[in-house]
Design a protein around this motif. Structure first.
Motif, PDB file in Angstrom:
ATOM      1  N   THR A   9       8.447 -76.224  13.036  1.00  0.00           N
ATOM      2  CA  THR A   9       8.287 -75.531  11.755  1.00  0.00           C
ATOM      3  C   THR A   9       8.385 -74.020  11.803  1.00  0.00           C
ATOM      4  OG1 THR A   9       6.114 -76.532  12.027  1.00  0.00           O
ATOM      5  CG2 THR A   9       7.140 -76.748   9.894  1.00  0.00           C
ATOM      6  N   PHE A  57      11.219 -72.378   9.930  1.00  0.00           N
ATOM      7  CA  PHE A  57      11.051 -72.446   8.478  1.00  0.00           C
ATOM      8  C   PHE A  57      10.160 -71.309   7.978  1.00  0.00           C
ATOM      9  CE2 PHE A  57       8.440 -74.808   5.109  1.00  0.00           C
ATOM     10  CZ  PHE A  57       9.194 -74.289   4.072  1.00  0.00           C
ATOM     11  N   TRP A 100      17.311 -82.777   0.003  1.00  0.00           N
ATOM     12  CA  TRP A 100      15.866 -82.812   0.259  1.00  0.00           C
ATOM     13  C   TRP A 100      15.363 -84.255   0.335  1.00  0.00           C
ATOM     14  CZ3 TRP A 100      11.777 -79.704   1.401  1.00  0.00           C
ATOM     15  CH2 TRP A 100      10.518 -80.251   1.191  1.00  0.00           C
ATOM     16  N   LEU A 158      14.143 -76.244   0.725  1.00  0.00           N
ATOM     17  CA  LEU A 158      12.894 -75.964   1.428  1.00  0.00           C
ATOM     18  C   LEU A 158      12.115 -74.863   0.729  1.00  0.00           C
ATOM     19  CD1 LEU A 158      13.668 -75.832   5.239  1.00  0.00           C
ATOM     20  CD2 LEU A 158      12.061 -77.305   4.100  1.00  0.00           C
TER      21      LEU A 158
END
Lengths: 299, 293
Positions: A176, A179, B217, B286
């Protein structure tokens, strides 16, 4: 807020005005039943004597009482604090650092960004598989370094009860942090350059510019990152299953794995429901204020 | 997305630029390392891995682990390889993505262009549903699927993913349609166009980008799901993630790491492919799913 529907006088308009609500209603019904109805059902079960199957004999707070006395639960909660805390802090620190570095007019920035972010497209089961064998002392990093000649090298965290939880942090951060980097980068690109230019003329160093002007302005990005990471940490299930399966022993058990095993393999559905309820309440405490402020801002 | 708006005005000297590039490259290696490990080890014989050679290139290149992972590896009790489970995942993901995207488009349209009292509350309720820990719905959902006769089937999984996918798809389309000029919709209404006609003629033709974001997604999420697959699938209807986990964690026999790595890449390939082809939209999804609640 203005009304989008203009007043009309034709016959049958009543029906036409009703149509949008009719279109929305199946989705609303689904959400009300399968989200809120089910939440209520599980909440109710947490006060019953359900074991292998749901049962409706109320027992008050007995399940919660048992839950708090269970060592497995306190291990899971402690683990969540260790894992969640490190996961959030490391992801934010790493994400912020990489975002700032990538923001320095880097050549082929887009390419590097793509590399940093691709783990986010993978399943946690894939991530878990890759790291499980890479961290395995028999064949992975330890064996590789030893085969290079450093024979006393040891890295067996994944087999060590005290250290195994940190391997979950390693794999989760890998997945992650890119991100989080993207979230901070978006924040950095939204910062007004005029203030920075003025401060530069006053002779402020780069370090001071970031510490005093840029990073304080990233507050919204920090908020979003915190909310996203915290709720991912609480829901973490797949990664633990794939990487350590809760072991060695119970060393990497988290609330999500606890709930699953108590409900479906140990036939303690009441206790499982109680643990799920606590998970929901923790997430709600983080998410609801956030959604509230986001939805209000839009008006 | 906003990533390309303004460049920083911060200036950096030569040495610091050298350090910056070094750090960035080190992290490229860090992020690529597991992919490299999976790839090279899926192409070498087992004894090369056991000898501490996980990071080296294969001395003897072989595709045998891939063949084994695809069609002969032992998954649970049967030696079917991952192929049937890959198909299960495909059969599950396509309808679930299609339906939840269509519903999301309609919901977003209603919630932005046909507003009514309480619409924000309804949207808030849907949105919160995206973030709940699904542990909270596992028990009643297992019963419900049983009652509906869908327990342990692929249609059952489609249903579950559809139900919990609506929130996000509604979020995407709502935020997108909110930017769409109300005047166009109002003008069409005055011309006598009805609810569906406006949707079909005015909204849909301009929904391309957000539809791509939403589809990507949903595809990524549903393909990568493990919890629902592990909870509600029977042996025959397991999705790819569950089968991969069974393959890797099975405790019987020799651990065929090379086969495990090949299987892991197979499970990763569809979503990776989507990411490589349409990464821009993936990142947009995202960000829209997190930065803007």
């Amino acid at each position: 807020m203005e009304q989008s529907v203009p007043t009309r006088n034709k016959l049958g308009d009543k029906l036409a005005d009703f149509l949008p609500k009719l279109v929305l209603s199946p989705s609303l019904a689904i959400v009300l039943i399968f989200v809120y109805g089910f939440i209520f059902f599980t909440f109710y079960l947490s006060f019953t004597d359900s074991r292998i199957l749901p049962s409706f004999g109320l027992v008050g707070f007995e399940n919660y009482d048992k839950l708090f006395r269970l060592r497995a639960w306190s291990i899971a909660v402690d683990n969540l604090f260790i894992f969640g805390g490190l996961y959030i802090v490391i992801c934010c620190a790493l994400g912020l650092m990489l975002a700032i570095l990538l923001d320095q007019k880097i050549r082929s920035e887009g390419f590097i960004r793509t590399i940093y972010l691709y783990p986010m497209a993978l399943s946690f089961i894939v991530t878990g598989t890759a790291w499980k064998w890479f961290l395995d002392p028999g064949i992975g990093l330890e064996a590789v370094v030893q085969s290079w000649g450093w024979t006393s090298f040891e890295f067996n965290w994944i087999k060590d009860r005290n250290m195994a939880i940190y391997t979950i942090v390693i794999a989760a951060v890998w997945q992650t942090s890119g991100f989080v980097m993207a979230m901070f980068l978006a924040g950095l690109r939204g910062i007004d350059n005029e203030v920075l230019k003025a401060a530069q003329i006053d002779g402020a160093s780069n370090w001071a510019l970031y510490r005093r002007i840029v990073i304080p302005q990233l507050r919204p990005a920090f908020m979003s990152a915190f909310v996203v990471l915290a709720h991912m940490a609480i829901k973490s299930y797949d990664l633990v299953i794939a990487l350590t399966n809760g072991g060695p022993g119970r060393a990497t058990e988290l609330p999500a794995t606890f709930m699953y095993s108590y409900t479906f393999t140990r036939n303690q559905m009441g206790i499982g429901a109680a643990s799920a309820t606590l998970m929901l309440m923790t997430i709600a405490a983080i998410i609801v204020p956030y959604l509230w402020s986001e939805l209000r801002e839009k008006k | 997305m906003a990533l390309a708006s303004t460049d920083t005005v911060i200036r950096t000297g030569r040495t610091s630029r050298f350090i910056i590039y070094t750090v960035l490259i080190v992290f490229c290696i860090y992020y690529l390392l597991p992919l490299y490990v999976m790839l090279v080890n899926s192409l070498k014989p087992l004894d090369e891995i056991r000898g501490g050679g996980m990071l080296s290139l294969p001395q003897e290149w072989t595709l045998a682990p891939w063949g084994s992972a695809w069609s002969t590896a032992q998954i649970g009790v049967e030696a079917t390889g991952l192929r049937p489970y890959f198909l299960n995942s495909l059969l599950m993901v396509v309808p679930a993505v299609a339906i939840s995207t269509m519903l999301g488009a309609l919901n977003g349209y209603v919630l932005t262009k046909w507003r009514f009292r309480g619409d924000t509350i309804i949207f808030g309720l849907m949105l919160f549903g995206c973030f709940i820990p699904f542990q909270m719905v596992l028990i009643p959902m297992a019963r419900m699927l049983g009652l509906m006769g869908l327990a342990g089937t692929v249609p059952g999984l489609i249903f579950v993913h559809l139900v919990y996918g609506i929130g996000f798809s509604t979020l995407y389309f709502r935020n997108y349609y909110a930017q769409f000029p109300d005047e166009l919709v109002r003008a069409a209404m005055i011309d006598g166009a009805g609810f569906f006609r406006i949707f079909q003629r005015i909204m849909l033709p301009s929904s391309g980008p957000i539809a791509v974001v939403c589809i990507i997604w949903q595809f990524t999420n549903i393909w990568n799901d493990f919890l629902f697959g592990a909870s509600f699938a029977d042996f025959d209807s397991q999705p790819m993630t569950v089968a991969l986990n069974n393959l890797v964690s099975s405790s019987t026999g020799v651990k065929e790491y090379n086969v495990h790595f090949a299987g892991a890449i197979m499970a990763a390939l569809p979503t990776l492919l989507v990411y490589v082809v349409a990464g821009r939209f993936f990142v947009r999804g995202l960000m829209a799913g997190s930065v803007k609640g």
